[in-house]
Design an enzyme around this catalytic site. Structure first.
Site, PDB file in Angstrom:
ATOM      1  N   LEU A  67       0.869  -1.180   0.000  1.00  0.00           N
ATOM      2  CA  LEU A  67       0.000   0.000   0.000  1.00  0.00           C
ATOM      3  C   LEU A  67       0.903   1.226   0.000  1.00  0.00           C
ATOM      4  O   LEU A  67       1.599   1.505   0.972  1.00  0.00           O
ATOM      5  CB  LEU A  67      -0.924  -0.034   1.219  1.00  0.00           C
ATOM      6  CG  LEU A  67      -1.779  -1.308   1.325  1.00  0.00           C
ATOM      7  CD1 LEU A  67      -2.524  -1.357   2.644  1.00  0.00           C
ATOM      8  CD2 LEU A  67      -2.751  -1.421   0.154  1.00  0.00           C
ATOM      9  N   GLY A  90       0.076   4.585  -0.961  1.00  0.00           N
ATOM     10  CA  GLY A  90      -0.696   5.798  -1.257  1.00  0.00           C
ATOM     11  C   GLY A  90      -0.371   6.986  -0.384  1.00  0.00           C
ATOM     12  O   GLY A  90      -0.816   8.101  -0.639  1.00  0.00           O
ATOM     13  N   LYS A  99       5.822   8.568   1.057  1.00  0.00           N
ATOM     14  CA  LYS A  99       6.521   8.117   2.262  1.00  0.00           C
ATOM     15  C   LYS A  99       7.500   6.991   1.935  1.00  0.00           C
ATOM     16  O   LYS A  99       8.551   6.860   2.572  1.00  0.00           O
ATOM     17  CB  LYS A  99       5.496   7.632   3.291  1.00  0.00           C
ATOM     18  CG  LYS A  99       6.118   7.310   4.639  1.00  0.00           C
ATOM     19  CD  LYS A  99       5.068   6.946   5.665  1.00  0.00           C
ATOM     20  CE  LYS A  99       5.714   6.674   7.013  1.00  0.00           C
ATOM     21  NZ  LYS A  99       4.726   6.244   8.020  1.00  0.00           N
ATOM     22  N   GLY A 158      -8.785   5.628   1.439  1.00  0.00           N
ATOM     23  CA  GLY A 158      -8.367   4.584   2.373  1.00  0.00           C
ATOM     24  C   GLY A 158      -8.008   3.294   1.655  1.00  0.00           C
ATOM     25  O   GLY A 158      -8.338   3.085   0.483  1.00  0.00           O
ATOM     26  N   HIS A 159      -7.338   2.375   2.387  1.00  0.00           N
ATOM     27  CA  HIS A 159      -6.860   1.158   1.716  1.00  0.00           C
ATOM     28  C   HIS A 159      -7.946   0.112   1.502  1.00  0.00           C
ATOM     29  O   HIS A 159      -7.727  -0.883   0.818  1.00  0.00           O
ATOM     30  CB  HIS A 159      -5.642   0.549   2.423  1.00  0.00           C
ATOM     31  CG  HIS A 159      -5.688   0.584   3.919  1.00  0.00           C
ATOM     32  ND1 HIS A 159      -6.706   0.017   4.649  1.00  0.00           N
ATOM     33  CD2 HIS A 159      -4.830   1.123   4.820  1.00  0.00           C
ATOM     34  CE1 HIS A 159      -6.468   0.195   5.942  1.00  0.00           C
ATOM     35  NE2 HIS A 159      -5.351   0.861   6.082  1.00  0.00           N
ATOM     36  N   ASN A 175       1.217  -2.535   4.571  1.00  0.00           N
ATOM     37  CA  ASN A 175       1.645  -1.143   4.453  1.00  0.00           C
ATOM     38  C   ASN A 175       3.132  -1.121   4.108  1.00  0.00           C
ATOM     39  O   ASN A 175       3.925  -1.843   4.714  1.00  0.00           O
ATOM     40  CB  ASN A 175       1.433  -0.401   5.781  1.00  0.00           C
ATOM     41  CG  ASN A 175      -0.026  -0.366   6.193  1.00  0.00           C
ATOM     42  OD1 ASN A 175      -0.913  -0.506   5.366  1.00  0.00           O
ATOM     43  ND2 ASN A 175      -0.280  -0.179   7.473  1.00  0.00           N
ATOM     44  N   ILE A 176       3.529  -0.252   3.191  1.00  0.00           N
ATOM     45  CA  ILE A 176       4.938  -0.233   2.780  1.00  0.00           C
ATOM     46  C   ILE A 176       5.846   0.258   3.904  1.00  0.00           C
ATOM     47  O   ILE A 176       7.054   0.005   3.895  1.00  0.00           O
ATOM     48  CB  ILE A 176       5.130   0.597   1.489  1.00  0.00           C
ATOM     49  CG1 ILE A 176       6.444   0.201   0.801  1.00  0.00           C
ATOM     50  CG2 ILE A 176       5.042   2.098   1.771  1.00  0.00           C
ATOM     51  CD1 ILE A 176       6.547   0.549  -0.651  1.00  0.00           C
ATOM     52  N   ASP A 177       5.278   0.930   4.909  1.00  0.00           N
ATOM     53  CA  ASP A 177       6.126   1.411   6.022  1.00  0.00           C
ATOM     54  C   ASP A 177       6.236   0.390   7.161  1.00  0.00           C
ATOM     55  O   ASP A 177       6.840   0.685   8.191  1.00  0.00           O
ATOM     56  CB  ASP A 177       5.624   2.758   6.549  1.00  0.00           C
ATOM     57  CG  ASP A 177       4.230   2.702   7.164  1.00  0.00           C
ATOM     58  OD1 ASP A 177       3.676   1.594   7.319  1.00  0.00           O
ATOM     59  OD2 ASP A 177       3.688   3.774   7.498  1.00  0.00           O
ATOM     60  N   LYS A 232       6.053   5.073  11.701  1.00  0.00           N
ATOM     61  CA  LYS A 232       5.043   6.128  11.579  1.00  0.00           C
ATOM     62  C   LYS A 232       5.606   7.491  11.975  1.00  0.00           C
ATOM     63  O   LYS A 232       5.138   8.524  11.519  1.00  0.00           O
ATOM     64  CB  LYS A 232       3.824   5.814  12.464  1.00  0.00           C
ATOM     65  CG  LYS A 232       3.137   4.491  12.159  1.00  0.00           C
ATOM     66  CD  LYS A 232       2.506   4.475  10.790  1.00  0.00           C
ATOM     67  CE  LYS A 232       1.753   3.187  10.508  1.00  0.00           C
ATOM     68  NZ  LYS A 232       1.328   3.088   9.093  1.00  0.00           N
TER      69      LYS A 232
END
Length: 492
Positions: free
Chosen positions: A97, A99, A111, A204-205, A233-235, A379
């Site tokens: 994800l 975005g 990000k 949203g995802h 999530n890519i993070d 985050k």
């Protein structure tokens, strides 16, 4: 659709539909079809928003999770045969994800392009991980990025540097929905030619399922014989392809007990009390988020004794099942209402959904209670300090806990927002990242800098009051210390 709808709500729906049609008339050449597809999705979401106001979850209807709803990671078998592993991997698609922007950490652009370790970005690390899988097993696992209109162009500019790598990278763009006025519920946008991005938002995802279907990629992967996607999530630097989970899913399918949806959950700590959790509701597995909890039950929701696990947002989903549910319009997701104020003071709302909420729509959905190492999100700069430190070693793009650390848990880090919230400011405050192998808790507040080779152990609290500054000298060892006041180290 068969819902009973009152006159006022029908009027709102009709007015919105008319406004969207007017907007379509202003569409730039060649883009009308994409906007029309997005607007169909938005109207569907808006309709649910009108019909489903109020708490969708009734607290008294929540049942205890059955024993088989969440299985332990240690119960999974590891595949050994290299040929079997290659065949398994060729049935997998990895989705990240992508975005989100880096604005919360003081960065512009996606990000995923923030450098997190050894000058490598989130995207660099992800590509390296998938490439290593493909090189090790001779497989062809594609990496798919779900971008938003905020990240699509900037991401496209960097993808060329991976052309020689052994990984297919594909992208698709999630929907672009119009923000609506908080009072009138009409779109704020007046013209589709406008370059102003603040009148649009990515919803949203939860939009993943419809967006990958619309993109044509879902059909493409199914035609290649692929069965599951692993989405995260890519993070989240802990969200790597796990062969044990993939093996479990494919073995279950072969024996006729298909699990169409797996949510990775992990044990809740005091730092995770706001994370969504799995519940049994009306005989279905559901994701319960804190926003859905009635106010008088919030403390109960945060309790570690009652709700022991939380959602990591690492999801394994059957591709054919996504196709079936989207095609038959059987993918209801709870509408999240997000209130925003634009820079010009305009109060708007944006309607969103979450991908984990889809758990209720799939057959055989379960949770797998995974080790904490699979949840390593970045985050804030507090998290960045952890992953940049010697707490972790990096190998083939994957971060693993340093074996010198005697506890499996990571330290609790709290850095003051004023001086440490932006990546650039954060990096300026460390001549080098401290040794944190034996650290339990670090709180830093105020104007504080760290010299080279600082070692932090136990609980360390450093507080520079307003107007004061603290420079921790190079080579300092701070063990179970509180440092406050004013400490300047001057070069000579």
């Amino acid at each position: 659709m068969g819902e009973l709808i009152d006159h006022q709500k029908q009027t709102s729906l009709d007015s919105l539909s008319q406004e969207l049609q007017k907007l379509l008339q202003t569409s730039p050449s060649g883009k009308a079809s994409a906007f029309e597809t997005d607007f169909v999705g938005f109207e569907r979401l808006f309709r649910r928003f009108l019909l489903e106001s109020g708490n969708a979850i009734q607290w008294t209807k929540i049942d205890k999770l059955p024993d088989n709803a969440v299985i332990g990671y240690d119960d999974l078998r590891k595949p050994e045969d290299l040929n079997v592993i290659a065949d398994m991997l060729n049935k997998l698609v990895v989705v990240k994800l992508n975005g989100g922007l880096g604005t919360s950490m003081g960065c512009t652009g996606p990000k995923s392009l923030i450098q997190v370790r050894n000058d490598l970005t989130f995207l660099d690390l992800t590509v390296h991980q998938i490439e290593q899988l493909n090189l090790t097993y001779g497989s062809d696992v594609p990496l798919v990025l779900m971008n938003s209109f905020n990240t699509n162009d900037d991401t496209a500019k960097v993808l060329h540097k991976y052309k020689s790598r052994k990984v297919r990278i594909l992208t698709f763009e999630q929907s672009r929905f119009p923000r609506i006025d908080r009072e009138t519920h009409m779109p704020v946008a007046k013209n589709l030619n406008s370059a102003a991005n603040d009148v649009w938002y990515p919803p949203g995802h939860g939009d993943f399922y419809q967006a990958i279907y619309n993109s044509g990629l879902l059909d493409k992967f199914i035609s290649e014989g692929r069965e599951y996607c692993f989405m995260s999530n890519i993070d989240n630097l802990g969200a790597t392809v796990d062969l044990n989970i993939l093996n479990f899913l494919l073995q279950s399918s072969q024996s006729g007990g298909t699990h169409e949806f797996v949510m990775e959950v992990t044990d809740k700590t005091r730092a995770d009390v706001k994370g969504g959790t799995l519940i049994m509701y009306e005989k279905k597995l559901r994701l319960l988020e804190i926003a859905q909890v009635p106010k008088d039950h919030v403390d109960e929701f945060k309790s570690i004794s009652k709700f022991k696990i939380f959602n990591t947002n690492n999801l394994w989903v059957n591709l054919n099942a996504i196709h079936r549910l989207i095609k038959s319009k059987s993918m209801p997701l709870e509408v999240i209402v997000n209130h925003k104020s634009l820079d010009n003071g305009h109060n708007v709302i944006q309607l969103e959904t979450a991908c984990g909420d889809a758990v209720r729509n799939f057959n055989g959905a379960i949770g797998i209670n995974v080790p904490r190492r699979r949840f390593l999100p970045v985050k804030k700069c507090d998290d960045l300090l952890l992953v940049m430190s010697n707490l972790y070693k990096i190998h083939d793009g994957t971060l693993t806990m340093n074996s010198l650390r005697q506890f499996p848990s990571v330290p609790l880090i709290k850095l003051g927002d004023q001086h440490f919230s932006k990546v650039r400011d954060f990096l300026r405050r460390f001549a080098s990242i401290p040794d944190m192998i034996d650290l339990d808790h670090l709180t830093v507040s105020g104007d504080v800098t760290f010299g080279k080779g600082v070692v932090l152990k136990g609980t360390v609290i450093i507080i520079a009051n307003h107007g004061d500054r603290i420079d921790i000298p190079a080579g300092s060892l701070l063990e179970n210390k509180i440092v406050s006041g004013n400490l300047r180290i001057m070069d000579h």
